[in-house]
Design an enzyme around this catalytic site. Structure first.
Site, PDB file in Angstrom:
ATOM      1  CE  LYS A  22      75.517  43.402 -16.788  1.00  0.00           C
ATOM      2  NZ  LYS A  22      76.198  42.099 -16.860  1.00  0.00           N
ATOM      3  CG  ASN A  23      78.673  43.021 -14.116  1.00  0.00           C
ATOM      4  OD1 ASN A  23      77.628  42.494 -14.552  1.00  0.00           O
ATOM      5  ND2 ASN A  23      79.639  43.436 -14.906  1.00  0.00           N
ATOM      6  NE  ARG A  94      79.855  32.825 -20.148  1.00  0.00           N
ATOM      7  CZ  ARG A  94      80.603  32.828 -19.060  1.00  0.00           C
ATOM      8  NH1 ARG A  94      80.494  33.806 -18.201  1.00  0.00           N
ATOM      9  NH2 ARG A  94      81.449  31.871 -18.815  1.00  0.00           N
ATOM     10  CB  CYS A 118      78.673  34.890 -24.316  1.00  0.00           C
ATOM     11  SG  CYS A 118      80.010  35.982 -23.888  1.00  0.00           S
ATOM     12  NE  ARG A 123      82.462  35.824 -20.323  1.00  0.00           N
ATOM     13  CZ  ARG A 123      81.530  36.708 -19.965  1.00  0.00           C
ATOM     14  NH1 ARG A 123      80.617  37.068 -20.814  1.00  0.00           N
ATOM     15  NH2 ARG A 123      81.514  37.177 -18.730  1.00  0.00           N
ATOM     16  N   PRO A 124      85.505  30.089 -20.234  1.00  0.00           N
ATOM     17  CG  PRO A 124      87.748  29.441 -20.112  1.00  0.00           C
ATOM     18  CD  PRO A 124      86.818  30.393 -20.807  1.00  0.00           C
ATOM     19  CB  VAL A 125      83.372  28.000 -15.302  1.00  0.00           C
ATOM     20  CG1 VAL A 125      82.449  29.096 -15.815  1.00  0.00           C
ATOM     21  CG2 VAL A 125      82.911  26.616 -15.773  1.00  0.00           C
ATOM     22  CG  LEU A 127      90.611  30.183 -13.463  1.00  0.00           C
ATOM     23  CD1 LEU A 127      90.978  31.654 -13.485  1.00  0.00           C
ATOM     24  CD2 LEU A 127      91.840  29.318 -13.250  1.00  0.00           C
ATOM     25  CG  ASP A 308      82.555  45.021 -18.403  1.00  0.00           C
ATOM     26  OD1 ASP A 308      82.152  44.699 -17.269  1.00  0.00           O
ATOM     27  OD2 ASP A 308      82.954  44.191 -19.238  1.00  0.00           O
ATOM     28  CB  ILE A 330      89.666  41.119 -20.170  1.00  0.00           C
ATOM     29  CG1 ILE A 330      90.392  42.240 -19.431  1.00  0.00           C
ATOM     30  CG2 ILE A 330      88.866  40.220 -19.240  1.00  0.00           C
ATOM     31  CD1 ILE A 330      91.306  41.802 -18.316  1.00  0.00           C
ATOM     32  NE  ARG A 400      72.219  39.660 -20.659  1.00  0.00           N
ATOM     33  CZ  ARG A 400      73.121  38.676 -20.728  1.00  0.00           C
ATOM     34  NH1 ARG A 400      73.510  38.225 -21.904  1.00  0.00           N
ATOM     35  NH2 ARG A 400      73.627  38.155 -19.646  1.00  0.00           N
TER      36      ARG A 400
HETATM   37  C1  EPZ Z   1      82.726  39.509 -15.076  1.00  0.00           C
HETATM   38  O1  EPZ Z   1      82.682  38.393 -15.962  1.00  0.00           O
HETATM   39  C2  EPZ Z   1      81.658  40.477 -15.571  1.00  0.00           C
HETATM   40  N1  EPZ Z   1      80.344  39.841 -15.513  1.00  0.00           N
HETATM   41  C3  EPZ Z   1      81.970  40.893 -17.014  1.00  0.00           C
HETATM   42  O2  EPZ Z   1      81.003  41.867 -17.398  1.00  0.00           O
HETATM   43  C4  EPZ Z   1      83.356  41.546 -17.032  1.00  0.00           C
HETATM   44  O3  EPZ Z   1      83.678  41.879 -18.364  1.00  0.00           O
HETATM   45  C5  EPZ Z   1      84.393  40.570 -16.472  1.00  0.00           C
HETATM   46  O4  EPZ Z   1      84.008  40.164 -15.130  1.00  0.00           O
HETATM   47  C6  EPZ Z   1      85.783  41.187 -16.386  1.00  0.00           C
HETATM   48  O5  EPZ Z   1      85.746  42.349 -15.620  1.00  0.00           O
HETATM   49  C7  EPZ Z   1      79.702  39.782 -14.325  1.00  0.00           C
HETATM   50  O6  EPZ Z   1      80.199  40.221 -13.302  1.00  0.00           O
HETATM   51  C8  EPZ Z   1      78.347  39.149 -14.327  1.00  0.00           C
HETATM   52  P1  EPZ Z   1      86.340  36.863 -15.506  1.00  0.00           P
HETATM   53  P2  EPZ Z   1      83.504  37.037 -15.585  1.00  0.00           P
HETATM   54  O7  EPZ Z   1      86.107  35.579 -14.809  1.00  0.00           O
HETATM   55  O8  EPZ Z   1      83.418  36.809 -14.131  1.00  0.00           O
HETATM   56  C9  EPZ Z   1      88.879  33.997 -18.292  1.00  0.00           C
HETATM   57  C10 EPZ Z   1      79.383  42.867 -18.764  1.00  0.00           C
HETATM   58  O9  EPZ Z   1      79.440  43.388 -19.884  1.00  0.00           O
HETATM   59  N2  EPZ Z   1      88.478  32.947 -17.340  1.00  0.00           N
HETATM   60  O10 EPZ Z   1      87.119  37.940 -14.814  1.00  0.00           O
HETATM   61  O11 EPZ Z   1      83.064  35.980 -16.506  1.00  0.00           O
HETATM   62  C11 EPZ Z   1      87.692  34.418 -19.161  1.00  0.00           C
HETATM   63  O12 EPZ Z   1      87.572  33.577 -20.277  1.00  0.00           O
HETATM   64  C12 EPZ Z   1      80.117  41.561 -18.492  1.00  0.00           C
HETATM   65  O13 EPZ Z   1      78.767  43.346 -17.779  1.00  0.00           O
HETATM   66  C13 EPZ Z   1      89.020  31.672 -17.467  1.00  0.00           C
HETATM   67  O14 EPZ Z   1      89.823  31.422 -18.362  1.00  0.00           O
HETATM   68  O15 EPZ Z   1      84.980  37.503 -15.980  1.00  0.00           O
HETATM   69  C14 EPZ Z   1      88.033  35.813 -19.567  1.00  0.00           C
HETATM   70  O16 EPZ Z   1      88.893  35.776 -20.703  1.00  0.00           O
HETATM   71  C15 EPZ Z   1      80.840  41.037 -19.720  1.00  0.00           C
HETATM   72  N3  EPZ Z   1      88.643  30.695 -16.596  1.00  0.00           N
HETATM   73  C16 EPZ Z   1      88.803  36.345 -18.369  1.00  0.00           C
HETATM   74  O17 EPZ Z   1      89.220  35.195 -17.601  1.00  0.00           O
HETATM   75  C17 EPZ Z   1      87.738  30.937 -15.589  1.00  0.00           C
HETATM   76  O18 EPZ Z   1      87.424  30.009 -14.808  1.00  0.00           O
HETATM   77  C18 EPZ Z   1      87.960  37.266 -17.494  1.00  0.00           C
HETATM   78  O19 EPZ Z   1      86.974  36.499 -16.935  1.00  0.00           O
HETATM   79  C19 EPZ Z   1      87.186  32.228 -15.476  1.00  0.00           C
HETATM   80  C20 EPZ Z   1      87.576  33.219 -16.357  1.00  0.00           C
END
Ligand code: EPZ
Length: 421
Positions: A22-23, A94, A118, A123-125, A127, A308, A330, A400
């Site tokens: 999926k990811n 997201r 969520c 889950r800010p963006v 970065l 995950d 995480i 999902r």
């Molecule tokens: C991806 O989410 C996956 N989703 C998540 O899987 C997975 O848990 C996660 O990576 C970590 O491995 C998809 O690939 C669609 P991150 P993502 O950016 O990209 C913080 C599932 O169950 N962060 O690595 O959102 C954030 O808040 C899902 O399949 C910032 O602070 O993960 C989190 O605490 C759940 N600012 C941490 O980093 C940012 O701009 C990890 O986020 C981005 C992230």
């Protein structure tokens, strides 16, 4: 809303075919926005998130052709006819934020709803946005939307991530393929889904090195072309089903599984007394003597123990011998499965990002509620060996990320059925 009814039914035996990730699919699909030629993806998992992404891309002007019952998707974005990703789609998923980088790189403009938080965290963006600004993008936040422009196109930059964010790495990697000059991403995420994306982008003509390591270098090119690419095996679905025989006993072969997708997870299983063997067709998992030993788990970005799989591992450790301590590093709120497991008789103490599990003999079936994708599947796993019936409600979360879960587990002898509301 549908529920799933599981009755403890003794050891499992049989085989489960693991689907495409999926990811990986959720980041490969937006890559269609980078080219005016068709991108064909095979081994696509049949999940509601994939349908949502098809809807989103169609709203932007992509022609979507779904074949072979959803396992093959041809995405053709001859041109982007609408540069706005609406809130009503983004709030459902997201990962929609991953259209931002490609749209900005292709056409110098993109309007994408902020995804919002969520169940598992804010889950800010930030970065993602800081990276695109470093590449010459102008970012404005207005009324819950990200307004991004790059009048003179994006330019290569050196981007240092304070945290190895998966999504931010994917967004910047895709944007960098069409930027003028060289982009270097430091502290990049190293997940197999990132390598899969880079493999696909290289087939499309991108020049990328270092994917899978902490430093990725991209030499921007004028244009990308169509390609055909198989989605990599889903390591999280793999790890989830590896825990089914661990919890229920027995032996199951996971077709398509490879240890190198989940080495930290397999090391933990070995420490807990579980044997994992690579076969010609995949992996076989068997519990050595019926019970597992408690182990400590700390979730980390890849190649560490995957966040995950934390909920699913907790379900397995509820009936392990001894005490296990799970540390979630995480996400700030990823223990919502704990109160539901406690309803089933588990002994779990949660303090902040740490959960201490004291093994009990057996769990007892109970009505429980799914709160997020991985929490819901951990409750199904717990129900496989619980005494009596477990009814997991709100299983739309499951749809999902797990295709045909009831069919796959029933085929190995689980007593499980879906109840339509
Ligand atoms: C991806 O989410 C996956 N989703 C998540 O899987 C997975 O848990 C996660 O990576 C970590 O491995 C998809 O690939 C669609 P991150 P993502 O950016 O990209 C913080 C599932 O169950 N962060 O690595 O959102 C954030 O808040 C899902 O399949 C910032 O602070 O993960 C989190 O605490 C759940 N600012 C941490 O980093 C940012 O701009 C990890 O986020 C981005 C992230």
């Amino acid at each position: 809303m549908d529920s799933i009814l599981v009755r403890g039914n003794g050891p499992l035996s049989g085989e489960i075919a693991i689907a495409g990730a999926k990811n990986a699919a959720l980041t490969l699909m937006p890559a269609t926005l980078l080219t005016d030629e068709p991108l064909t993806l095979t081994n696509v998992p049949r999940l509601s998130d994939i349908k949502t992404t098809n809807e989103l891309l169609s709203s932007l002007g992509t022609e979507v052709a779904v074949m072979q019952d959803g396992q093959i998707i041809v995405l053709d974005t001859n041109q982007i006819t609408n540069h706005t990703a609406d809130y009503d789609i983004v709030r459902k998923m997201r990962a929609s934020i991953l259209v931002l980088g490609p749209m900005l790189a292709r056409d110098g403009k993109a309007i994408v709803s902020l995804p919002g938080g969520c169940a598992i965290g804010a889950r800010p963006v930030d970065l993602h946005l800081k990276g695109l600004e470093a590449m010459g993008g102008t970012i404005e936040l207005k009324e819950g939307y990200i307004y991004a422009t790059a009048k003179n196109g994006l330019k290569g930059a050196t981007i240092d991530f304070p945290f190895a964010s998966v999504g931010a790495t994917e967004n910047i990697l895709m944007a960098a393929t069409l930027a003028k000059g060289t982009t270097q991403i430091n502290n990049a995420a190293r997940e197999p889904e990132i390598v899969d994306l880079a493999d696909c982008l290289r087939k499309m003509g991108a020049e990328i090195r270092g994917d899978g390591s902490p430093t990725i270098t991209v030499q921007g090119v004028e244009k990308l072309y169509g390609a055909t690419h198989p989605v990599v095996t889903d390591r999280i679905e793999l790890g989830t089903y590896m825990l089914a025989p661990v919890i229920a006993g027995g032996e199951v072969e996971l077709l398509g599984g490879r240890i190198n997708l989940l080495s930290a997870f397999c090391e933990k299983l070995d420490e807990a007394g579980i044997s994992v063997t690579e076969t010609k067709r995949g992996l076989t998992v068997a519990s050595r003597n019926g019970r597992i030993s408690g182990v400590n788990v700390v979730t980390k970005p890849f190649p560490g123990f995957p966040t995950d799989l934390q909920a699913q591992m907790m379900a397995a450790l509820c009936t392990a011998d001894g005490i296990s301590v799970l540390e979630e590093t995480i996400f700030e709120n990823r223990f919502m499965h704990a109160p539901e497991l406690i309803r089933m008789g588990a002994s779990i103490d949660v303090h902040g990002g740490t959960a201490t599990v004291t093994g009990v003999d057996k769990l007892k079936g109970a009505p429980v509620m799914a709160t997020d994708l991985r929490a819901s599947v951990s409750l199904i796993l717990a129900g496989l060996a619980a005494e009596g019936e477990t009814i997991v409600s709100r299983v739309y979360h499951l749809d999902r990320g797990y295709e045909q879960l009831v069919r796959k587990l029933s085929a190995c002898g689980a007593n499980i059925e879906r109840i339509s509301a």
